[in-house]
Design an enzyme around this catalytic site. Sequence first.
Site, PDB file in Angstrom:
ATOM      1  N   HIS A 209       0.833  -1.207   0.000  1.00 39.75           N
ATOM      2  CA  HIS A 209       0.000   0.000   0.000  1.00 39.75           C
ATOM      3  C   HIS A 209       0.865   1.254   0.000  1.00 39.75           C
ATOM      4  O   HIS A 209       0.614   2.186  -0.778  1.00 39.75           O
ATOM      5  CB  HIS A 209      -0.911  -0.002   1.229  1.00 39.75           C
ATOM      6  CG  HIS A 209      -1.726   1.249   1.380  1.00 39.75           C
ATOM      7  ND1 HIS A 209      -2.969   1.402   0.817  1.00 39.75           N
ATOM      8  CD2 HIS A 209      -1.469   2.412   2.039  1.00 39.75           C
ATOM      9  CE1 HIS A 209      -3.443   2.603   1.107  1.00 39.75           C
ATOM     10  NE2 HIS A 209      -2.551   3.238   1.846  1.00 39.75           N
ATOM     11  N   GLU A 210       1.874   1.285   0.855  1.00 39.20           N
ATOM     12  CA  GLU A 210       2.758   2.459   0.900  1.00 39.20           C
ATOM     13  C   GLU A 210       3.555   2.598  -0.393  1.00 39.20           C
ATOM     14  O   GLU A 210       3.787   3.708  -0.875  1.00 39.20           O
ATOM     15  CB  GLU A 210       3.708   2.359   2.100  1.00 39.20           C
ATOM     16  CG  GLU A 210       3.010   2.337   3.456  1.00 39.20           C
ATOM     17  CD  GLU A 210       2.047   3.501   3.645  1.00 39.20           C
ATOM     18  OE1 GLU A 210       2.299   4.591   3.085  1.00 39.20           O
ATOM     19  OE2 GLU A 210       1.035   3.321   4.335  1.00 39.20           O
TER      20      GLU A 210
ATOM     21  N   HIS B  99       1.552   4.384  -2.915  1.00 41.59           N
ATOM     22  CA  HIS B  99       1.608   5.852  -2.855  1.00 41.59           C
ATOM     23  C   HIS B  99       2.799   6.379  -3.659  1.00 41.59           C
ATOM     24  O   HIS B  99       2.710   7.410  -4.331  1.00 41.59           O
ATOM     25  CB  HIS B  99       1.713   6.318  -1.403  1.00 41.59           C
ATOM     26  CG  HIS B  99       0.413   6.245  -0.647  1.00 41.59           C
ATOM     27  ND1 HIS B  99      -0.752   6.781  -1.146  1.00 41.59           N
ATOM     28  CD2 HIS B  99       0.123   5.711   0.566  1.00 41.59           C
ATOM     29  CE1 HIS B  99      -1.727   6.572  -0.254  1.00 41.59           C
ATOM     30  NE2 HIS B  99      -1.228   5.922   0.775  1.00 41.59           N
TER      31      HIS B  99
ATOM     32  N   HIS C 167       2.720   9.012  -7.003  1.00 43.29           N
ATOM     33  CA  HIS C 167       3.533  10.207  -7.252  1.00 43.29           C
ATOM     34  C   HIS C 167       4.329  10.073  -8.548  1.00 43.29           C
ATOM     35  O   HIS C 167       4.502  11.045  -9.288  1.00 43.29           O
ATOM     36  CB  HIS C 167       4.482  10.455  -6.073  1.00 43.29           C
ATOM     37  CG  HIS C 167       3.827  11.109  -4.902  1.00 43.29           C
ATOM     38  ND1 HIS C 167       3.672  12.474  -4.798  1.00 43.29           N
ATOM     39  CD2 HIS C 167       3.286  10.584  -3.774  1.00 43.29           C
ATOM     40  CE1 HIS C 167       3.056  12.768  -3.659  1.00 43.29           C
ATOM     41  NE2 HIS C 167       2.821  11.643  -3.019  1.00 43.29           N
TER      42      HIS C 167
END
Length: 231
Positions: A102-103, A106, A110
């Site tokens: 999940h991280e 992110h 970006h």
Amino acid sequence: MPFFYYFDIWMLPVLVAVIWSMWASSRVNSTFKKYSKMSNSRGLTGEECARAVLRSAGITDVRVEKVSGNLTDHFDPRSKVIRLSDSVFSSTSVSALGVAAHEAGHAVQHEVGYFPIKVRTAIIPICQFGSNLAMPLVLLGIILSIADLAYLGVLLFGLSALFQLVTLPVEFNASRRAINSLESQNILVGNEVDSAKKVLSAAAMTYVAALAVSLANLLRLFMLVNRNSRR
């Protein structure tokens, strides 16, 4: 005066939202703990999982580091660092891999210029500024009987709800990217994927609850200012 004259009926939605938020937070912890007992079949750690997701997206300039705390995992776009908590970084559990992916999701957002995360990043300074001024302006407007000043405070307070609203698609999209990566790369297989989905779904609910709390507080604040301005 009767009791209901003093009772703030608009506090009820706030209390309901806060209770929901507490339940959601508790559910994240219990779900994460439950699937922390299930190790992934490939024996990968959270760190290795995050790096695998980054590699599959062609990202080579993002570091993966360990950070202290429980579920303090986050991606720092300014430093280009994914920080994984003690219970995720070295763990081989399905929960850990779900959070790590999940991280990493992110970071991918970006990298590809995902629009909602660009919007959220852009409004962070404005939201912080508005949140700091909101309550002082509301109180000052009420004390001085300047309705416009109080309503301006309510408007600035609404920026926190706006931030929570923009956060929802960002978090849901990061989870979808995580699950897709875990499946397509066979990092998790079979019921391991379903278990990771449950962990991420529980985490997503905390963001929905946070939005509910912000909206309930915004509604209550507006009604209090509106009632005061009529006196």
